[in-house]
Design an enzyme around this catalytic site. Structure first.
Site: not given
Ligand code: SDX
Length: 397
Positions: A275, A332
């Site tokens: 998130h 989700d």
């Molecule tokens: C919602 O914003 C809101 O409030 C949204 C929401 C709402 O109620 O409106 O809460 C609803 O959209 C929830 C999120 C739903 N999406 C997913 O579940 C899709 C899977 N999640 C990811 O795509 C991701 O976690 C995001 C898009 C939600 C957040 O991505 P970020 O901003 O890159 O997350 P981060 O900065 O915390 O990531 C840290 C690291 C990164 O790697 P590095 O760059 O440090 O090497 O963790 C990795 C990311 O690549 N990472 C993941 C991951 N999520 C983050 N790796 C593997 N699987 C994942 N799901």
């Protein structure tokens, strides 16, 4: 500083906007709607109470709630000419595509009477959107299965009406006297709508606010929010989680998929994990996981995908990659298990999210429109392109 809290995210943040509606502490896993903890609202409230709270800032009295529910119910009916709008969609159009189109078309119906300077007109817009969203949503499903649309009924609650419009054997000129609406499904839907109602400046709400900051038609602004919510990184994740769990299939495949999620060269993400804000458990995921047990038991179903989801969560939360990056299940991850138990088709999962989030979208829209000092949304950029250079005629290129 935000109005009610001193917000120190631990880094220099330029707050893009101020709001009195929802507060999130991502590190502590705290979510408040107008100051009330989501856990208390989930346990004690009806979704209509929460929609009232988000819109007006206070929990309603009994009389206020009755008046509000009556107005929402009255505004839930669609103009009959909208039915022909649906005929333009192929039967297998994605429900979110239909939702974007039909909600956007409301701006063609109500543009003339729109005096956005009048708070009462704005309030009517907001209640009209909350009322009509489930009717349009259910109609997208009925169109996709070739069944006649079912109209909202005066004597049904918000969630009962939605389920009836989705699954009743009725048609416009026939009310099924024996329509049965499962109270377990109504209770689960009410809870899911409360948990999805608002979430501060998420992508879709920010989209609504950005569009609204230009003075655009409110229904067009909500349609823009629906479009943003559709993405699998945002509201589309609940549909993507079910597809992911189905693809993983069995517990012994979990290590393979966890490895893929950790592989920087692999685009695979663990859907429903991670998130932007929560670096702890998403409090909504904790509540939904508990509700999964209750719903599956109440609906007398056991779903192997739920068992698989529990095993996947347990495995990921023990993995250093997920621990170091503070990746936890989000709202989700489990919601799709419940929607599946309620016989909601997978391609309708994000539509369910949109129904609930309409309460948040319109509340943010009302908050913005009430503040005439709101500037037009215009994010600045970090330019990384070439420096200034002179034109070269094509013969010399
Ligand atoms: C919602 O914003 C809101 O409030 C949204 C929401 C709402 O109620 O409106 O809460 C609803 O959209 C929830 C999120 C739903 N999406 C997913 O579940 C899709 C899977 N999640 C990811 O795509 C991701 O976690 C995001 C898009 C939600 C957040 O991505 P970020 O901003 O890159 O997350 P981060 O900065 O915390 O990531 C840290 C690291 C990164 O790697 P590095 O760059 O440090 O090497 O963790 C990795 C990311 O690549 N990472 C993941 C991951 N999520 C983050 N790796 C593997 N699987 C994942 N799901």
């Amino acid at each position: 500083d935000f109005d009610c809290f001193t917000y120190d995210p631990g880094f220099t943040a330029t707050a893009s906007c101020k709001s009195n509606i929802t507060f999130i502490d991502g590190d502590a896993g705290i979510l408040l709607y107008r100051g009330y903890p989501i856990e208390q609202l989930a346990e004690h409230c009806d979704f209509m109470e929460v929609a009232f709270l988000l819109m007006y800032g206070e929990l309603p009295t009994k009389q206020e709630l009755e008046t509000f529910c009556d107005e929402i119910n009255r505004r839930s009916i669609l103009d009959e000419s909208l039915r022909s709008f649906f005929e333009g969609f192929h039967y297998d159009a994605h429900p979110m595509a239909m939702l974007v189109g039909v909600v956007g078309s409301l701006s063609a119906f109500y543009h003339s009477e729109l005096n956005m300077k009048d708070p009462e007109h704005r309030r009517i817009c907001a209640t009209r959107m909350i009322g009509k969203m489930p009717t349009i949503a259910a109609a997208t499903y009925r169109h996709s299965v070739g069944k006649p649309f079912v109209y909202p009924l005066v004597d049904l609650s918000y969630c009962e009406n939605f389920l009836n419009m989705m699954f009743s054997r009725s048609s416009p000129n026939y009310i099924d006297p024996n329509h049965y609406i499962d109270p377990c499904a109504v209770k689960a839907l009410n809870l899911l709508f409360i948990l999805h109602a608002d979430h501060e400046q998420n992508a879709s709400t920010s989209t609504v606010r950005l569009a609204a900051s230009t003075g655009a038609n409110p229904y067009a602004c909500i349609a823009a929010g629906i479009a943003a919510l559709w993405g699998p990184a945002h509201g589309g994740a609940n549909e993507a989680v079910l597809s992911m769990l189905t693809e993983i299939g069995t517990v012994d495949k979990i290590p393979e998929y966890i490895a893929k999620a950790k592989d920087k060269n692999d685009p695979f993400r663990l859907m429903g994990f991670g998130h932007r804000v929560y670096k702890n458990f998403d409090p909504r995921a904790t509540i939904i996981r508990k509700t999964c047990y209750q719903v599956l038991e109440g609906c007398n179903k056991n779903d192997p995908l739920f068992e698989l989801a529990l095993a996947l969560e347990e495995y990921a939360l023990k993995d250093d990659y997920f621990i170091e990056k503070k990746l936890y299940p989000n709202v989700d991850f489990y919601s799709g298990i419940i929607y599946k138990a309620l016989n909601i088709p997978v391609d309708m999962f994000t539509v369910m999210f949109a129904i609930a989030r309409t309460a948040g979208w319109v509340s943010h829209w009302l908050e913005m429109m009430a503040d005439p000092s709101t500037p037009i949304g215009r994010p600045r950029q970090l330019y990384q392109g070439p420096g200034q250079r002179n034109f070269v005629p094509i013969e010399s290129r």
